[in-house]
Enzyme design. Structure first.
Site, PDB file in Angstrom:
ATOM      1  N   ASP A  77      33.090 140.192 114.234  1.00  0.00           N
ATOM      2  CA  ASP A  77      32.947 139.676 115.594  1.00  0.00           C
ATOM      3  C   ASP A  77      34.257 139.082 116.115  1.00  0.00           C
ATOM      4  OD1 ASP A  77      30.301 140.240 115.146  1.00  0.00           O
ATOM      5  OD2 ASP A  77      29.564 138.203 115.471  1.00  0.00           O
ATOM      6  N   HIS A 119      34.651 137.712 110.816  1.00  0.00           N
ATOM      7  CA  HIS A 119      35.407 137.610 112.080  1.00  0.00           C
ATOM      8  C   HIS A 119      36.833 138.129 111.928  1.00  0.00           C
ATOM      9  CE1 HIS A 119      32.004 134.904 112.421  1.00  0.00           C
ATOM     10  NE2 HIS A 119      32.107 135.039 113.734  1.00  0.00           N
TER      11      HIS A 119
HETATM   12 ZN   LIG Z   1      31.439 135.490 118.343  1.00  0.00          ZN
END
Ligand SMILES: [Zn+2]
Length: 247
Positions: free
Chosen positions: A59, A204
Site C-alpha cells: 500500500d 508498504h
Molecule cells: Zn494506506
C-alpha cells in the site's frame, strides 16, 4: 432563580440531544459500514481462500525511492504482488505503474489522496472513486481491486465500489512496517509468525505523505529479502487477487 436554573437545564438537554444526534449520525455514516466491510461483508476479500497460498500486497506507493527496488526484488524472486496505489502519487510515477503492469503485478486502487473515509462525506467519496476509476481506465485496467486506506469505509463507499465494478481486498496480516520503531527484524518476525495458510499480507512500499515513518520502506525491503524465501521454503505459493476465492 428558578427560571435561570430551568434555562440552564434546557440548554444542557439541547446540547445532549445534539451530541446524541451527532454520535448517531457518525455511527450510521462511519462506524457501522466500516465494521461491516472489515469483518462481515462476504464480498470483501480478507484471505486468499486457496490452500497453500499467500498474497503479498503493498500500500501507499508508488514511491520513487523504494518501489523500483521492490520490483527488482520481486523479479529476482519471481513473485507477483498487488500494489494498492494512491493515485495522487501514481500520476507522478507512471513509469513505475507501467513497470508493475508489464511485469505481471496487479495495480489496485488505494484512494486518490489517502483520506480517512470515516470522516469524509458523499462528495469526497464520489470524487475519490471517480478519480480512481479514471486512472485505472487510462492505464487499461478493467479489473479494479480496491483497498480503502486503513481498511476504513463510510456509508457511500460500497455504492461506489459497485458502481465502478471494483472488488474490495483487505488483509489478515500486518507487520506494522510503517512504524518509527520498526526494524527489518521486527517486520520479518511479525510476518513469519502471523502468516497462516491463505494469508493476505499488507505491507508498504511508500508512506512519506500517508503517515509512515521516514525511510520505513527501506526496512520492509530488507525484511522481504528473508520473508519471501522463508515463505517459499514453507511451501507457500504467491497468488494474485484474481486467483483468490471469496468465502
Ligand atoms: Zn494506506
Amino acid at each position: 432563580m428558578y427560571g435561570m436554573k430551568w434555562n440552564r437545564k434546557w440548554k444542557w438537554s439541547r446540547l445532549a440531544a445534539a451530541l446524541g444526534l451527532l454520535a448517531g449520525g457518525f455511527t450510521v455514516h462511519s462506524v457501522i459500514p466500516a465494521l461491516y466491510h472489515k469483518h462481515r461483508n462476504p464480498e470483501v476479500l480478507r484471505r486468499t481462500g486457496v490452500p497453500g497460498t499467500v498474497m503479498l500486497t503493498f500500500d501507499d506507493g508508488p514511491d520513487p525511492d523504494y518501489t523500483g527496488r521492490l520490483l527488482d526484488l520481486l523479479k529476482k524472486e519471481e513473485v507477483k504482488a498487488a500494489f494498492f496505489v494512491v493515485t495522487r502519487e501514481a500520476v507522478k510515477e507512471e513509469v513505475l505503474i507501467d513497470r508493475m503492469l508489464s511485469e505481471g503485478h496487479v495495480v489496485g486502487f488505494h484512494s486518490m489522496d489517502h483520506q480517512n473515509a470515516m470522516v469524509r462525506g458523499y462528495l469526497h467519496t464520489r470524487k475519490d472513486f471517480r478519480t480512481g476509476s479514471e486512472f485505472m481506465k487510462r492505464k487499461g485496467i478493467s479489473d479494479i481491486w480496491y483497498r480503502p486506506p486503513w481498511g476504513l469505509t463510510n456509508l457511500f463507499s460500497w455504492h461506489f465500489v459497485r458502481k465502478y465494478g471494483m472488488r474490495m481486498v483487505l488483509w489478515d496480516v500486518m507487520a506494522e512496517d510503517w512504524e518509527k520503531g520498526a526494524t527489518a527484524g521486527s517486520i520479518r518476525k511479525k510476518c513469519l509468525s502471523r502468516v497462516k495458510d491463505g494469508s493476505i499480507l499488507c505491507l508498504h512500499d511508500g508512506g512519506r505523505r500517508t503517515g509512515g515513518a521516514p525511510g520505513a520502506p527501506e526496512k520492509t525491503l530488507e525484511a522481504l529479502t528473508y520473508v519471501i524465501p522463508a515463505l517459499k521454503e514453507a511451501g507457500y505459493r504467491f497468488i494474485l487477487p484474481s486467483e483468490a476465492v471469496f468465502r
